[in-house]
Scaffold this motif. Structure first.
Motif, short mmCIF file in Angstrom:
data_model
loop_
_atom_site.label_atom_id
_atom_site.label_comp_id
_atom_site.label_asym_id
_atom_site.label_seq_id
_atom_site.Cartn_x
_atom_site.Cartn_y
_atom_site.Cartn_z
N LYS A 9 14.09 21.99 10.40
CA LYS A 9 14.92 20.82 10.11
C LYS A 9 14.14 19.53 10.35
N VAL A 10 13.10 19.62 11.16
CA VAL A 10 12.16 18.50 11.33
C VAL A 10 10.77 19.05 11.06
N THR A 11 10.07 18.47 10.08
CA THR A 11 8.71 18.92 9.77
C THR A 11 7.84 17.69 9.54
N SER A 12 6.54 17.87 9.76
CA SER A 12 5.65 16.76 9.47
C SER A 12 4.27 17.26 9.12
N ARG A 13 3.50 16.36 8.54
CA ARG A 13 2.10 16.60 8.17
C ARG A 13 1.24 15.59 8.91
N THR A 14 0.16 16.07 9.50
CA THR A 14 -0.74 15.20 10.24
C THR A 14 -1.84 14.69 9.33
N ILE A 15 -2.08 13.38 9.37
CA ILE A 15 -3.24 12.82 8.69
C ILE A 15 -4.10 12.12 9.75
N VAL A 16 -5.41 12.24 9.55
CA VAL A 16 -6.38 11.73 10.52
C VAL A 16 -7.23 10.68 9.82
N PHE A 17 -7.35 9.53 10.45
CA PHE A 17 -8.12 8.42 9.89
C PHE A 17 -9.58 8.50 10.36
N ALA A 18 -10.41 7.73 9.66
CA ALA A 18 -11.85 7.76 9.95
C ALA A 18 -12.15 7.42 11.41
N ASP A 19 -11.31 6.58 12.03
CA ASP A 19 -11.55 6.19 13.43
C ASP A 19 -10.97 7.20 14.42
N GLY A 20 -10.44 8.32 13.89
CA GLY A 20 -9.93 9.37 14.76
C GLY A 20 -8.45 9.23 15.09
N THR A 21 -7.84 8.11 14.73
CA THR A 21 -6.41 7.96 15.00
C THR A 21 -5.60 8.84 14.05
N LYS A 22 -4.38 9.14 14.46
CA LYS A 22 -3.53 10.05 13.70
C LYS A 22 -2.18 9.42 13.39
N LYS A 23 -1.64 9.83 12.27
CA LYS A 23 -0.25 9.57 11.95
C LYS A 23 0.35 10.89 11.48
N THR A 24 1.67 10.98 11.55
CA THR A 24 2.35 12.09 10.88
C THR A 24 3.30 11.51 9.85
N LEU A 25 3.39 12.22 8.72
CA LEU A 25 4.35 11.90 7.67
C LEU A 25 5.40 13.00 7.74
N GLY A 26 6.65 12.62 8.03
CA GLY A 26 7.62 13.66 8.33
C GLY A 26 8.96 13.51 7.64
N MET B 66 0.86 -1.19 0.00
CA MET B 66 0.00 0.00 0.00
C MET B 66 0.89 1.24 0.00
N SER B 67 0.81 1.99 -1.08
CA SER B 67 1.71 3.14 -1.21
C SER B 67 1.07 4.43 -0.70
N GLN B 68 -0.20 4.35 -0.33
CA GLN B 68 -0.86 5.56 0.17
C GLN B 68 -1.89 5.19 1.23
N PHE B 69 -2.24 6.18 2.05
CA PHE B 69 -3.31 6.02 3.02
C PHE B 69 -4.58 6.62 2.41
N ASP B 70 -5.63 5.80 2.32
CA ASP B 70 -6.86 6.26 1.68
C ASP B 70 -7.89 6.73 2.70
N GLN B 71 -8.81 7.56 2.21
CA GLN B 71 -9.92 8.07 3.02
C GLN B 71 -9.47 8.67 4.34
N VAL B 72 -8.52 9.57 4.22
CA VAL B 72 -8.01 10.26 5.40
C VAL B 72 -8.27 11.77 5.25
N SER B 73 -8.09 12.48 6.34
CA SER B 73 -8.05 13.94 6.28
C SER B 73 -6.59 14.37 6.44
N ALA B 74 -6.20 15.37 5.67
CA ALA B 74 -4.82 15.89 5.74
C ALA B 74 -4.88 17.31 6.27
N VAL B 75 -4.23 17.53 7.40
CA VAL B 75 -4.20 18.87 7.99
C VAL B 75 -3.35 19.78 7.11
N LYS B 76 -3.86 20.98 6.82
CA LYS B 76 -3.16 21.87 5.88
C LYS B 76 -1.83 22.37 6.43
N LYS B 77 -1.83 22.79 7.68
CA LYS B 77 -0.62 23.42 8.23
C LYS B 77 0.38 22.36 8.67
#
Lengths: 105, 105
Positions: B20-37, B1-12
Motif C-alpha cells: 500500500k506504500v511503495t517507493s523507488r530510490t534514486i541516487v544523485f551524483a553527490d551520493g544523496t538520495k530521494k525516493t519517488l513513492g 523540471m519534470s525529471q531528475f537527470d543524471q541519477v541512478s535508479a535502484v531496480k528493486k
C-alpha cells in the motif's frame, strides 16, 4: 547490476486502476525508456504500443499472452514478452515488482 | 523540471504495508538520495532516521507531525518536513504521489 546508472527519472508517477498499478518512468541516454512498477493484487488488462519485455523481480501473478490459451504462472521472478499493438491479461495475487522495457522495432 | 537527470535508479522497489506504500530510490551524483513513492488510502506511521522533506505531487492526505496537535491537510500538492529520529502519522484518503528527500545534517 542492482541499479540503472546515468538515467533521468520522471518525477510524476504513472497511476492506473486507482493506484493498484503504478510505475515510474526512467529515460536512458539513448532515449529509450523503461518503467519500474508495482502491481497490487487484482485482475488487469493492458495494451501495448510497442513490444514490451516484462521482468518480474518479485511477486506472484498469472499472465495470458495474446493468442495464448494457457496462463503463464510466475512465482517470484520471471520474464515475458508482449508484441506491439497487443492486449494481455494479468491476474496478480501478491504485490509484484516489475521492470518493463519498451522496444521500438 | 519534470525529471531528475543524471541519477541512478535502484531496480528493486521499497515495499511497505503489503504494497500500500511503495517507493523507488534514486541516487544523485553527490551520493544523496530521494525516493519517488505512492501511498494508497490507509493509516500509516513512519519513523525517520534523517530529516525528510516530503513533497506531495498529487493526492489527498492528513499528516500529524511529531509534537503537533493538529493534523495538516493536503489536497493536491503540498510539502512538509519531518525532523530526524522522529515518528509521524499519515491518513491517506486518495492515491498519493510523493517525492521524499533525505537530508543528512
Amino acid at each position: 547490476m542492482s541499479q540503472f546508472d546515468q538515467v533521468s527519472a520522471v518525477k510524476k508517477a504513472n497511476i492506473y486502476f486507482e493506484g493498484k498499478v503504478t510505475s515510474r518512468t526512467i529515460v536512458f541516454a539513448d532515449g529509450t525508456k523503461k518503467t519500474l512498477g508495482i502491481m497490487l493484487p487484482g485482475e488487469y488488462e493492458f495494451g501495448t504500443d510497442v513490444k514490451e519485455i516484462m521482468e518480474i523481480q518479485a511477486g506472484e501473478l498469472k499472465v495470458l499472452l495474446p493468442g495464448a490459451e494457457e496462463w503463464l504462472h510466475i512465482d517470484g521472478t520471471g520474464e515475458f514478452t508482449v508484441p506491439a499493438n497487443a492486449k494481455f491479461k494479468l491476474e496478480v495475487t501478491a504485490a509484484t515488482d516489475y521492470i518493463c522495457s519498451y522496444i521500438a522495432e
